[in-house]
Design an enzyme around this catalytic site. Structure first.
Site, PDB file in Angstrom:
ATOM      1  N   SER A  78      35.424  45.749  47.465  1.00  0.00           N
ATOM      2  CA  SER A  78      35.800  46.205  46.299  1.00  0.00           C
ATOM      3  C   SER A  78      37.275  46.058  46.165  1.00  0.00           C
ATOM      4  O   SER A  78      37.976  45.935  44.923  1.00  0.00           O
ATOM      5  CB  SER A  78      35.299  47.535  45.711  1.00  0.00           C
ATOM      6  OG  SER A  78      35.716  48.626  46.794  1.00  0.00           O
ATOM      7  N   GLU A  79      38.046  46.440  47.158  1.00  0.00           N
ATOM      8  CA  GLU A  79      39.746  46.621  47.179  1.00  0.00           C
ATOM      9  C   GLU A  79      40.079  45.970  48.401  1.00  0.00           C
ATOM     10  O   GLU A  79      39.442  46.307  49.454  1.00  0.00           O
ATOM     11  CB  GLU A  79      40.265  47.786  46.566  1.00  0.00           C
ATOM     12  CG  GLU A  79      40.378  47.991  45.132  1.00  0.00           C
ATOM     13  CD  GLU A  79      39.185  48.859  44.727  1.00  0.00           C
ATOM     14  OE1 GLU A  79      39.160  49.221  43.298  1.00  0.00           O
ATOM     15  OE2 GLU A  79      38.591  49.400  45.625  1.00  0.00           O
ATOM     16  N   THR A  80      41.225  45.349  48.417  1.00  0.00           N
ATOM     17  CA  THR A  80      41.808  44.793  49.567  1.00  0.00           C
ATOM     18  C   THR A  80      43.456  45.203  49.485  1.00  0.00           C
ATOM     19  O   THR A  80      43.943  44.843  48.369  1.00  0.00           O
ATOM     20  CB  THR A  80      41.686  43.458  50.067  1.00  0.00           C
ATOM     21  OG1 THR A  80      40.255  42.938  50.355  1.00  0.00           O
ATOM     22  CG2 THR A  80      42.674  43.045  51.290  1.00  0.00           C
TER      23      THR A  80
END
Length: 281
Positions: free
Chosen positions: A44-46
């Site tokens: 979902s996020e990096t």
């Protein structure tokens, strides 16, 4: 070669929170390299840790989803602070405060160690708040496949990612939602329902739907929970409480919300590194 960590956020148990990929010493990477790596991780996020440009910050953070960059997000903030501290980061501020200051697209965000040693961030100000108009509520109900009568209340709770939230009659109604991903039309929707005392170790069940970010449902969402707390804490919810999220995805996220004496809302959770190593970009 750069150091890399994947940190599980909002759960003390392995593999039951929300993972964030954290790239250390990311100065020199351009936007396309960051975007490509975020698409490749497919989380979902990096995030990417960089040298701050604001003298009041300890580090700068850029946050990417598989489809673009965010000015702020909650679980990446906690996971990245965990990774920075674990790698030997030392805050420039008062050591007694046990906190760090993150620079990101939303400005400066404070992160501190709270009750039980959990990291917590100070909820950033909402960029959009207030009631939801009839047209948007119709769109929300269509996307969630629920009736207007199922909605107890609704509000904009946007602190950067675009959140709008609806309160349903109870936690069971939240867990029963089966959304139509094709009908979201750009909306990022949070769904909230209270647990009855004794039904759960949490006070409220939360779900976050963001299909246009390429991830469908987010397992555990700090930014949404921060916005929900600014909306409901002290009214429909206690001023300090625990939110459950991820249940429908076989996760066990727990978000610890605390309202300080000065009115600051702190959003915290457990963090643990599950993968560490190096990467070549």
């Amino acid at each position: 070669m750069r150091s890399f960590r994947q940190v599980d956020v909002f759960s003390a148990e392995p593999l039951l929170g929300n993972p964030v990929a954290v790239v250390h010493d990311a100065d020199g990477l351009d936007d396309e390299e960051m975007a490509a790596f975020a698409r490749w991780t497919n989380l979902s996020e990096t995030t990417f840790l960089l040298t701050p440009t604001d003298p009041g910050a300890d580090y700068r953070l850029r946050i990417w989803t598989p489809t673009g960059e965010l000015p702020f997000a909650g679980h990446p903030t906690l996971g990245s602070a965990h990774a920075w501290l674990e790698a030997g980061g030392v805050a420039a501020g008062d050591p007694a405060d046990e906190g760090v200051v993150q620079e990101c697209g939303a400005g400066l965000v404070r992160v501190r160690r709270g009750e039980g040693g959990r990291l917590a961030f100070a909820a950033p100000p909402l960029v959009r708040s207030g009631p939801v108009d009839d047209a948007d509520l119709t769109r929300i109900c269509r996307a969630l496949r629920i009736d207007r009568g199922d909605v107890v209340d609704a509000a904009w709770v946007d602190n950067g990612p675009g959140w709008v939230a609806v309160l349903l009659r109870d936690a069971a109604a939240v867990l029963a939602v089966r959304p139509d991903d094709a009908a979201f039309d750009g909306l990022d929707i949070g769904v909230v329902g209270l647990w009855e005392p004794g039904e759960s170790d949490a006070d409220v069940e939360v779900r976050a739907f963001v299909p246009e970010m390429g991830i469908g449902e987010d397992p555990v969402t700090g930014s949404l929970n921060a916005g929900v707390a600014q909306w409901l804490a002290g009214s429909r919810l206690p001023s300090s409480y625990v939110a459950a999220q991820g249940t429908a995805m076989r996760r066990r996220g727990r978000v610890h919300v605390t309202t300080a004496d000065d009115g600051t809302i702190w959003v915290g959770g457990d963090t643990r590194t599950t993968i560490s190593g190096t990467l070549d970009l």
